[in-house]
Design a protein around this motif. Structure first.
Motif, short mmCIF file in Angstrom:
data_model
loop_
_atom_site.label_atom_id
_atom_site.label_comp_id
_atom_site.label_asym_id
_atom_site.label_seq_id
_atom_site.Cartn_x
_atom_site.Cartn_y
_atom_site.Cartn_z
N LEU A 142 0.85 -1.18 0.00
CA LEU A 142 0.00 0.00 0.00
C LEU A 142 0.89 1.24 0.00
CD1 LEU A 142 -2.85 -1.18 2.37
CD2 LEU A 142 -2.99 -0.74 -0.08
N THR A 143 1.38 1.56 -1.18
CA THR A 143 2.32 2.65 -1.37
C THR A 143 1.60 3.99 -1.32
OG1 THR A 143 2.00 2.67 -3.76
CG2 THR A 143 3.67 1.16 -2.90
N TYR A 144 2.36 5.07 -1.48
CA TYR A 144 1.74 6.38 -1.62
C TYR A 144 0.97 6.42 -2.93
CZ TYR A 144 4.76 7.98 2.17
OH TYR A 144 5.39 8.13 3.38
N SER A 145 -0.03 7.28 -2.97
CA SER A 145 -0.84 7.40 -4.18
C SER A 145 -0.28 8.43 -5.15
CB SER A 145 -2.28 7.78 -3.81
OG SER A 145 -2.31 9.03 -3.14
N SER A 146 0.64 9.30 -4.68
CA SER A 146 1.19 10.34 -5.55
C SER A 146 2.48 10.88 -4.95
CB SER A 146 0.20 11.49 -5.71
OG SER A 146 0.03 12.18 -4.48
N VAL A 147 3.27 11.56 -5.76
CA VAL A 147 4.50 12.17 -5.26
C VAL A 147 4.17 13.28 -4.27
CG1 VAL A 147 4.67 13.81 -7.20
CG2 VAL A 147 6.72 13.15 -5.92
N GLU A 148 3.05 13.97 -4.47
CA GLU A 148 2.65 15.03 -3.54
C GLU A 148 2.36 14.45 -2.15
OE1 GLU A 148 1.64 16.54 -7.65
OE2 GLU A 148 1.36 14.64 -6.57
N GLU A 149 1.70 13.29 -2.11
CA GLU A 149 1.43 12.64 -0.83
C GLU A 149 2.74 12.21 -0.16
OE1 GLU A 149 -1.31 9.07 1.10
OE2 GLU A 149 -0.51 8.83 -0.93
N ALA A 150 3.65 11.63 -0.95
CA ALA A 150 4.92 11.17 -0.41
C ALA A 150 5.73 12.33 0.18
CB ALA A 150 5.72 10.46 -1.49
N LEU A 151 5.81 13.44 -0.56
CA LEU A 151 6.57 14.58 -0.06
C LEU A 151 5.86 15.25 1.11
CD1 LEU A 151 7.79 16.15 -3.43
CD2 LEU A 151 9.11 14.78 -1.79
N GLY A 152 4.54 15.25 1.12
CA GLY A 152 3.80 15.77 2.25
C GLY A 152 4.16 15.03 3.53
N GLU A 153 4.21 13.70 3.47
CA GLU A 153 4.57 12.92 4.66
C GLU A 153 6.02 13.19 5.07
OE1 GLU A 153 3.39 9.32 5.91
OE2 GLU A 153 1.31 9.94 5.65
N ARG A 154 6.90 13.30 4.10
CA ARG A 154 8.32 13.53 4.42
C ARG A 154 8.51 14.84 5.16
NH1 ARG A 154 12.48 12.97 -0.41
NH2 ARG A 154 11.44 10.95 -0.40
N PHE A 155 7.72 15.85 4.79
CA PHE A 155 7.90 17.17 5.39
C PHE A 155 6.75 17.55 6.32
CE2 PHE A 155 10.34 17.19 1.38
CZ PHE A 155 11.61 17.32 1.94
N HIS A 156 5.97 16.53 6.74
CA HIS A 156 4.93 16.70 7.76
C HIS A 156 3.88 17.73 7.35
CE1 HIS A 156 8.23 15.46 10.94
NE2 HIS A 156 8.15 14.62 9.91
N ALA A 157 3.65 17.86 6.07
CA ALA A 157 2.79 18.93 5.56
C ALA A 157 1.68 18.38 4.68
CB ALA A 157 3.62 19.94 4.77
N SER A 158 0.61 19.13 4.59
CA SER A 158 -0.46 18.76 3.67
C SER A 158 0.01 19.02 2.23
CB SER A 158 -1.72 19.56 3.95
OG SER A 158 -1.56 20.92 3.58
N PRO A 159 -0.36 18.15 1.29
CA PRO A 159 -0.03 18.43 -0.11
C PRO A 159 -0.53 19.80 -0.57
CG PRO A 159 -0.74 16.16 0.13
CD PRO A 159 -0.99 16.82 1.45
N ALA A 160 -1.68 20.21 -0.04
CA ALA A 160 -2.22 21.53 -0.42
C ALA A 160 -1.28 22.65 0.01
CB ALA A 160 -3.60 21.73 0.20
N LEU A 161 -0.68 22.54 1.21
CA LEU A 161 0.26 23.56 1.65
C LEU A 161 1.50 23.58 0.77
CD1 LEU A 161 1.20 25.70 3.75
CD2 LEU A 161 2.33 23.82 4.93
N LEU A 162 2.03 22.40 0.44
CA LEU A 162 3.21 22.35 -0.43
C LEU A 162 2.94 23.03 -1.77
CD1 LEU A 162 4.66 18.76 0.17
CD2 LEU A 162 5.37 20.93 1.20
N LYS A 163 1.74 22.85 -2.28
CA LYS A 163 1.40 23.50 -3.55
C LYS A 163 1.31 25.01 -3.40
CE LYS A 163 -0.94 19.46 -5.50
NZ LYS A 163 -2.23 18.87 -5.93
N LYS A 164 0.81 25.49 -2.25
CA LYS A 164 0.74 26.93 -2.02
C LYS A 164 2.14 27.53 -1.87
CE LYS A 164 -3.81 27.21 0.19
NZ LYS A 164 -4.52 27.48 1.45
N LEU A 165 3.03 26.77 -1.26
CA LEU A 165 4.40 27.24 -1.10
C LEU A 165 5.17 27.22 -2.42
CD1 LEU A 165 5.42 25.48 2.25
CD2 LEU A 165 5.08 27.93 1.91
N ASN A 166 4.66 26.45 -3.40
CA ASN A 166 5.39 26.25 -4.65
C ASN A 166 4.49 26.44 -5.87
OD1 ASN A 166 8.16 25.05 -3.67
ND2 ASN A 166 6.58 24.00 -2.48
N PRO A 167 3.91 27.62 -6.03
CA PRO A 167 2.99 27.85 -7.16
C PRO A 167 3.69 27.65 -8.50
CG PRO A 167 3.62 29.93 -6.12
CD PRO A 167 4.11 28.84 -5.23
#
Length: 299
Positions: A114-139
């Motif tokens: 049961l892997t991650y469903s996306s790279v955004e989910e994987a990076l969100g877990e690595r940096f303890h952040a919601s994927p939505a926040l990562l996208k806001k930080l990186n428009p």
């Protein structure tokens, strides 16, 4: 207008972070995470988990327990480290593997992991952040392109966690606390702690052991909300396993402390009697405990 203003704030966040100019709630969340008073998933928004993290930190530091982002609390949290850091997307990040996660236990059991469903989910877990926040930080950034430069919460700057002597789960506050030998709280994490169908087993228990990247043996007879016709199933390991990346077994049969595939739900939804944490918080707690470690579950 307010939304556009917040977008501009996030878009320029990396430069602002160097002089502490992030929005106060986001700044506090990153600092609380590094101080081991976890706000749960970092999302830049004030909510119940963040309030409890602030209260826990304030009490541990002898500050007025306001549950608010006041200047005294920010000063006590300030560790002198940048709030954000730069991260370069790697080939491994892009490669995954990633896959959609099915809803039913029977379909989950058919997968090899049961892997991650996306790279955004994987990076969100690595940096303890919601994927939505990562996208806001990186428009405008492409998370699926190797070499892409991203701004991420600088959670790697956390100080080492001092040794813990006892674990306490508080149902009313929805938190798990680690205490030192003198009874001082040295870490706190938001937790989902049971439901009216499966209440938290209040009492004094002990840790039996820790299993990392566990299988999950699903038995519908143990779940009040099991679907009709469901049978037993072995659910393969992975971050989207129902118990996440770690299972901390309690001396109470069928109960444990574990991770979750849905970090944004922690402290906000019910559990089946067990204590659910984000995957990263569960992994940190697992590093602190050993067989025989006391675990106090209280109202």
């Amino acid at each position: 207008m307010k939304k556009a203003f917040l977008t501009l704030l996030f878009a320029s966040a990396f430069a602002q972070a160097q002089n502490g100019g992030l929005p106060p709630d986001l700044k506090a969340q990153v600092l609380l995470d590094r101080a081991h008073f976890s706000p749960g998933q970092i999302d830049g928004r004030y909510g119940g988990n963040m309030k409890q993290a602030l209260l826990g930190f304030q009490r541990a530091r002898g500050l007025p327990a306001t549950g608010k982002v006041d200047q005294a609390t920010l000063d006590a949290l300030d560790d002198g480290q940048p709030l954000l850091s730069s991260y370069t997307v790697t080939d491994a990040d892009v490669a995954g593997p990633y896959q959609p996660i099915p809803e039913s236990m029977a379909d989950k059991a058919k997968l090899s992991a049961l892997t991650y469903s996306s790279v955004e989910e994987a990076l969100g877990e690595r940096f303890h952040a919601s994927p939505a926040l990562l996208k806001k930080l990186n428009p405008g950034k492409d998370f699926s392109r190797a070499g892409e430069q991203l701004m991420v919460p600088n959670v790697a700057a956390s100080a080492p966690l001092l040794p813990a002597a006892k674990l306490v789960v508080d149902r009313s506050d929805h938190v798990l606390m680690l205490l030192d030998a003198g009874g001082k709280t040295i870490a706190q994490f938001p937790a989902s702690t049971g439901s009216e169908h499966d209440p938290l087993p209040v009492g004094e228990w002990k840790i039996n052991g820790v299993g990392r990247n566990p299988d999950f043996n699903y038995n519908p007879k143990l779940f009040w909300d099991a679907q009709p016709g469901e049978g037993k199933a072995r659910i393969p390991p992975g971050p989207n396993n129902p118990v996440g990346v770690v299972w901390i077994d309690l001396s109470k049969d069928h109960y444990g402390i574990h991770g979750t595939p849905e970090p944004g739900s922690i402290g906000k939804t019910q559990s089946h009697g067990c204590i659910r944490l984000t995957n990263w918080d569960a992994a940190l707690v697992a590093d602190q405990v050993k067989p025989g470690f006391p675990a106090i579950l209280q109202e």
